[in-house]
Design a protein around this motif. Structure first.
Motif, PDB file in Angstrom:
ATOM      1  N   ASP A  27       1.073  -1.167  -0.187  1.00 50.01           N
ATOM      2  CA  ASP A  27      -0.190  -0.217   0.231  1.00 50.01           C
ATOM      3  C   ASP A  27       1.154   1.361   0.475  1.00 50.01           C
ATOM      4  OD1 ASP A  27      -1.520   2.316   0.809  1.00 50.01           O
ATOM      5  OD2 ASP A  27      -3.287   0.896   2.196  1.00 50.01           O
ATOM      6  N   VAL A  28       1.080   2.034  -1.175  1.00 50.50           N
ATOM      7  CA  VAL A  28       2.250   2.875  -1.416  1.00 50.50           C
ATOM      8  C   VAL A  28       0.970   3.924  -0.244  1.00 50.50           C
ATOM      9  CG1 VAL A  28       2.637   5.108  -2.761  1.00 50.50           C
ATOM     10  CG2 VAL A  28       2.163   2.405  -3.634  1.00 50.50           C
ATOM     11  N   ASN A  29       0.230   4.563  -0.172  1.00 50.47           N
ATOM     12  CA  ASN A  29      -0.174   6.038   0.996  1.00 50.47           C
ATOM     13  C   ASN A  29       0.355   4.758   2.361  1.00 50.47           C
ATOM     14  OD1 ASN A  29      -1.150   6.922  -0.822  1.00 50.47           O
ATOM     15  ND2 ASN A  29      -3.263   6.178  -1.268  1.00 50.47           N
ATOM     16  N   ALA A  30       0.462   3.667   2.652  1.00 52.89           N
ATOM     17  CA  ALA A  30       0.986   3.740   3.905  1.00 52.89           C
ATOM     18  C   ALA A  30       1.617   3.623   4.479  1.00 52.89           C
ATOM     19  CB  ALA A  30       0.101   1.711   3.946  1.00 52.89           C
ATOM     20  N   LYS A  32       3.728   5.844   2.686  1.00 52.81           N
ATOM     21  CA  LYS A  32       4.891   7.296   2.456  1.00 52.81           C
ATOM     22  C   LYS A  32       3.890   7.842   4.120  1.00 52.81           C
ATOM     23  CE  LYS A  32       2.669  11.481   1.662  1.00 52.81           C
ATOM     24  NZ  LYS A  32       2.090  12.341   0.308  1.00 52.81           N
ATOM     25  N   GLN A  33       3.096   7.134   4.314  1.00 49.42           N
ATOM     26  CA  GLN A  33       3.292   7.564   6.589  1.00 49.42           C
ATOM     27  C   GLN A  33       4.052   7.236   7.555  1.00 49.42           C
ATOM     28  OE1 GLN A  33      -0.990   5.984   8.287  1.00 49.42           O
ATOM     29  NE2 GLN A  33      -1.874   7.083   5.768  1.00 49.42           N
ATOM     30  N   GLU A  36       7.380   9.106   5.937  1.00 50.26           N
ATOM     31  CA  GLU A  36       7.168  10.808   6.533  1.00 50.26           C
ATOM     32  C   GLU A  36       7.821  10.215   7.857  1.00 50.26           C
ATOM     33  OE1 GLU A  36       3.514  13.026   3.932  1.00 50.26           O
ATOM     34  OE2 GLU A  36       3.225  11.397   6.033  1.00 50.26           O
ATOM     35  N   ASN A  46      10.695  11.775  -0.032  1.00 51.12           N
ATOM     36  CA  ASN A  46      10.331  11.330  -1.512  1.00 51.12           C
ATOM     37  C   ASN A  46      11.669  10.593  -2.112  1.00 51.12           C
ATOM     38  OD1 ASN A  46       7.717  12.965  -2.323  1.00 51.12           O
ATOM     39  ND2 ASN A  46       9.325  14.457  -2.688  1.00 51.12           N
ATOM     40  N   ASN A  96       5.163  -2.384   2.384  1.00 52.99           N
ATOM     41  CA  ASN A  96       4.795  -1.112   2.123  1.00 52.99           C
ATOM     42  C   ASN A  96       5.549   0.520   1.764  1.00 52.99           C
ATOM     43  OD1 ASN A  96       2.182  -1.974   1.944  1.00 52.99           O
ATOM     44  ND2 ASN A  96       1.915  -1.278   4.014  1.00 52.99           N
ATOM     45  N   TYR A 100       6.041   2.542  -1.501  1.00 57.42           N
ATOM     46  CA  TYR A 100       6.069   3.828  -1.234  1.00 57.42           C
ATOM     47  C   TYR A 100       7.588   4.684  -2.514  1.00 57.42           C
ATOM     48  CZ  TYR A 100       6.980   8.627  -0.506  1.00 57.42           C
ATOM     49  OH  TYR A 100       6.852  10.182  -0.346  1.00 57.42           O
ATOM     50  N   GLN A 104       8.772   6.414  -6.318  1.00 53.83           N
ATOM     51  CA  GLN A 104       9.001   8.692  -6.341  1.00 53.83           C
ATOM     52  C   GLN A 104      10.028   8.563  -7.952  1.00 53.83           C
ATOM     53  OE1 GLN A 104       7.000  10.374  -3.939  1.00 53.83           O
ATOM     54  NE2 GLN A 104       6.170   7.970  -3.870  1.00 53.83           N
TER      55      GLN A 104
END
Length: 222
Positions: A27-30, A32-33, A36, A46, A96, A100, A104
């Motif tokens: 899960d790319v969104n997970a 990303k979290q 971050e 990135n 994940n 992610y 990028q």
């Protein structure tokens, strides 16, 4: 001929090891979290690191990223900071965040040393048969773009300082140097613990100068 056969055998062995890597659906969104909150300070949100000692990750192939994270968590690749960062992450978390960063935009290029470009190009592309040094391009490609299927990493444009450090860690492991800490060698290129991996074998034959000019060269190619 024997040298060529030996080189081919090493590459085949490396391919067979890397081909076994299976990255879970991610899960790319997970990811990303996690990037971050856990990874960005060293590697950038990135995947573009502003710290020369830390690698760029953006656009790196996902198999390679996932394997390194798994190896850090298992303690097979030694680095105190990375091991502490992934200690509380699950295997799914690792997939994940690898997914992610792999999604990028690829990082840019650094600056080489024109004075040693010709010498480094020859070493990177063709190696040095007189010392049984195998060229880097055989696995990483002539433009150091890596091999996604085999999980060989993209190197082109990577920070020269980081490349130099990793080559020295592989060299220390390949020569079985008398060193104070396991963190001063890198062995996670081998299929099994205690075996000699491809990078250990190649790096064991590199001089300090080889490593310096290769690192400068690789940081500038793309």
């Amino acid at each position: 001929m024997k040298k060529l056969i030996a080189a081919a055998s090493l590459c085949v062995a490396s391919f067979s090891v890397q081909a076994a890597i299976i990255v879970p659906e991610y899960d790319v969104n997970a990811g990303k979290q996690i990037a971050e909150t856990v990874c960005a300070a060293c590697h950038g949100v990135n995947g573009v690191s502003v710290v020369p000692a830390q690698p760029n990750l953006g656009g790196q192939n996902v198999k390679y990223l996932y394997k390194q994270l798994v190896d850090f968590k298992a303690g097979y690749r030694k680095n105190g900071i990375m091991q502490s960062q992934v200690a509380n992450l699950s295997q799914q978390d690792l997939a994940n965040v690898a997914g992610y960063y792999a999604n990028q935009a690829p990082w840019g290029v650094g600056f080489g040393n024109p004075a040693t470009t010709q010498e480094a190009t020859k070493l990177f592309l063709g190696g040095d048969k007189s010392r049984d040094v195998i060229g880097c391009a055989g696995c990483h490609g002539p433009e150091a773009g890596g091999n996604e299927w085999a999980a060989f990493p993209r190197l082109g444009g990577q920070h020269a300082q980081y490349i130099s450090t990793q080559l020295k860690l592989f060299r220390a492991a390949g020569r079985v140097d008398d060193i104070d800490s396991d963190e001063q060698k890198r062995v996670n290129d081998a299929a099994k613990e205690g075996e000699m991996g491809m990078m250990q074998t190649v790096a064991s034959r590199l001089s300090d100068r080889d490593i310096r000019i290769l690192s400068d060269y690789i940081s500038a190619i793309h």
